[in-house]
Design an enzyme around this catalytic site. Sequence first.
Site, PDB file in Angstrom:
ATOM      1  N   LEU A   1     -15.688   7.455   4.172  1.00  0.00           N
ATOM      2  CA  LEU A   1     -16.288   8.647   4.757  1.00  0.00           C
ATOM      3  C   LEU A   1     -15.685   9.014   6.106  1.00  0.00           C
ATOM      4  O   LEU A   1     -15.625  10.202   6.460  1.00  0.00           O
ATOM      5  CB  LEU A   1     -17.800   8.461   4.872  1.00  0.00           C
ATOM      6  CG  LEU A   1     -18.542   8.701   3.551  1.00  0.00           C
ATOM      7  CD1 LEU A   1     -19.957   8.162   3.607  1.00  0.00           C
ATOM      8  CD2 LEU A   1     -18.550  10.187   3.203  1.00  0.00           C
TER       9      LEU A   1
ATOM     10  N   THR B   1     -24.940   5.314   2.217  1.00  0.00           N
ATOM     11  CA  THR B   1     -24.133   6.536   2.192  1.00  0.00           C
ATOM     12  C   THR B   1     -24.589   7.530   3.252  1.00  0.00           C
ATOM     13  O   THR B   1     -23.768   8.144   3.943  1.00  0.00           O
ATOM     14  CB  THR B   1     -24.196   7.199   0.802  1.00  0.00           C
ATOM     15  OG1 THR B   1     -23.656   6.311  -0.161  1.00  0.00           O
ATOM     16  CG2 THR B   1     -23.403   8.498   0.782  1.00  0.00           C
TER      17      THR B   1
ATOM     18  N   PHE C   1     -19.461  -0.509   3.928  1.00  0.00           N
ATOM     19  CA  PHE C   1     -18.121  -0.175   3.433  1.00  0.00           C
ATOM     20  C   PHE C   1     -17.901   1.329   3.346  1.00  0.00           C
ATOM     21  O   PHE C   1     -16.759   1.797   3.380  1.00  0.00           O
ATOM     22  CB  PHE C   1     -17.896  -0.828   2.061  1.00  0.00           C
ATOM     23  CG  PHE C   1     -18.470  -0.079   0.888  1.00  0.00           C
ATOM     24  CD1 PHE C   1     -17.668   0.712   0.084  1.00  0.00           C
ATOM     25  CD2 PHE C   1     -19.814  -0.189   0.563  1.00  0.00           C
ATOM     26  CE1 PHE C   1     -18.183   1.394  -1.002  1.00  0.00           C
ATOM     27  CE2 PHE C   1     -20.346   0.474  -0.525  1.00  0.00           C
ATOM     28  CZ  PHE C   1     -19.532   1.277  -1.305  1.00  0.00           C
ATOM     29  N   LYS C   2     -18.973   2.096   3.246  1.00  0.00           N
ATOM     30  CA  LYS C   2     -18.808   3.536   3.082  1.00  0.00           C
ATOM     31  C   LYS C   2     -18.230   4.198   4.320  1.00  0.00           C
ATOM     32  O   LYS C   2     -17.711   5.314   4.253  1.00  0.00           O
ATOM     33  CB  LYS C   2     -20.145   4.151   2.670  1.00  0.00           C
ATOM     34  CG  LYS C   2     -20.547   3.640   1.293  1.00  0.00           C
ATOM     35  CD  LYS C   2     -21.926   4.020   0.857  1.00  0.00           C
ATOM     36  CE  LYS C   2     -22.217   3.373  -0.499  1.00  0.00           C
ATOM     37  NZ  LYS C   2     -23.531   3.714  -1.048  1.00  0.00           N
ATOM     38  N   ASP C   3     -18.293   3.502   5.459  1.00  0.00           N
ATOM     39  CA  ASP C   3     -17.641   4.021   6.669  1.00  0.00           C
ATOM     40  C   ASP C   3     -16.141   4.209   6.445  1.00  0.00           C
ATOM     41  O   ASP C   3     -15.532   5.106   7.036  1.00  0.00           O
ATOM     42  CB  ASP C   3     -17.844   3.063   7.844  1.00  0.00           C
ATOM     43  CG  ASP C   3     -19.285   3.002   8.317  1.00  0.00           C
ATOM     44  OD1 ASP C   3     -20.022   3.990   8.145  1.00  0.00           O
ATOM     45  OD2 ASP C   3     -19.688   1.954   8.859  1.00  0.00           O
TER      46      ASP C   3
END
Length: 492
Positions: free
Chosen positions: A132, A160, A127-129
């Site tokens: 970020l 991350t 999900f951090k894509d």
Amino acid sequence: MLQGPGGDCSASPAPMEYISTRGGAGTVDFEGALFSGYAPDGGLFMPRCIPSLDRDTLRRWSRLSYRELVKELCSLFITADLIPRSTLNDLIDRAFSRFRHKDVVHLSRLKDGLNVLELWHGVTYAFKDLSLSCTGQFLQYFLEKKQKHVSILVGTSGDTGSSAIESVRGQRNTDIFVLLPKGFCTQIQELQMTTVIEDNVHVFAAHGNSDEIDEPIKDLFADVGFARKYNLMSLNSINWSRIMVQIAHHFYAYFQCAPSLDTNPLPVVEIVVPTGGGGNITAGCIAQKMGLPIRLVAVVNSNDIIHRTVQRGDFSLSEGTKATLASAMDIQEPYNMERILWLLSGSDSRLMKMLMERFSISKSLQLPKDLHMKLSQTLRSCSASDVDITRAMQRCWEENHYLLCPHSAVAAHYHYSQPGSMPRCCLAPASAAKFQDALVQAGLVPQLPPEITALTAMETRSTLLERGQDWAQALREQIKATAQQRGIITQT
């Protein structure tokens, strides 16, 4: 109308300003918050005022795609004089151009009312894509505009680091320094970082856990002279830009799962959030403040400080970080709790400074009764053991032929163990493909996409940091050497 956590704060239109949760850093604009790690006083940046959305806006937004929701939300927190709206739209489109799903995120409606919002269709399957990729675009916009170079310092519990690397890899005006906890990530998570052979990517594998690798990062940011000289910044979820983009998860989940927006009052949807450092649950609290009718559940693994804080007001470390199947959530110090407590205290920065400084010294804190009451009214919570995680993974497969990652399974455990009539959405932070060992432990067969299978044959590069070594000094030396090599800083 803009509304502050403590009430009305200014008439519309108003510039969006950011202040530290501890009150000692003055105000900055979005660019200032973006290029910061911790605020100079040790706090975290938050909007001075939270936009409040009326019913008509919510109904209009309910027809938007995820991509369009991100654009609308970001435009509330980034003023057009910093990034014009048309440029902002282009940056966000560019950020999502590498996502595998046409809708960027996808809701899977499974048996027994289990709704799983898949937030993992980006390059690194996490999900951090989402946040970020956008943050990387915002960074490049300002860096190119000002011909500036930054040194990005990131600690990672698993996902991350690779998402941050992908957001800036190959960019000439950034160098990224990533600390990963050797042996605490999955092999795939580690390979997604160490196989990126780019001049501006510097990966350190430290023999320590996620909380331990945060310490040298805090030390470097606390050295204000060093941080300023080398333009140090963070892409961890201490960075406001990441929280801002993640607010969209909650709006999209609500609009996908609400039965109708024609009722009065609007229906409530329960959002179940796997929680480690607390960035996603903080975004949910802000969405609530904006007027989204959601009930939030923070679900954790055996590292249960947030669960204990919600249930008993006990914000205290356990004896040690426990290694669990949901490894990216093996965190004992969820730094974003400071943002949540600041919101709920009515932006009482003096109280936050006192509480956080006390916690920093003793690693133990009992919340004031009124603050704990507000927290327990805002959040529900649940803790899941490894046994709970594997059972949820097994049940989901047996009923749906659908593989959950162990972090998503923490949310599914709550769903299976806490039945209710309210519409509910479980956020899924990562693809099951990244967690083969957990799948095997649950008696399931991993399904690996070719991009992940290819990692094991690729060249790797990283610097090992041993226990007893001065990790902060090792980072300092690498950052200095890289800057000198770039011709940015001359040796003094």
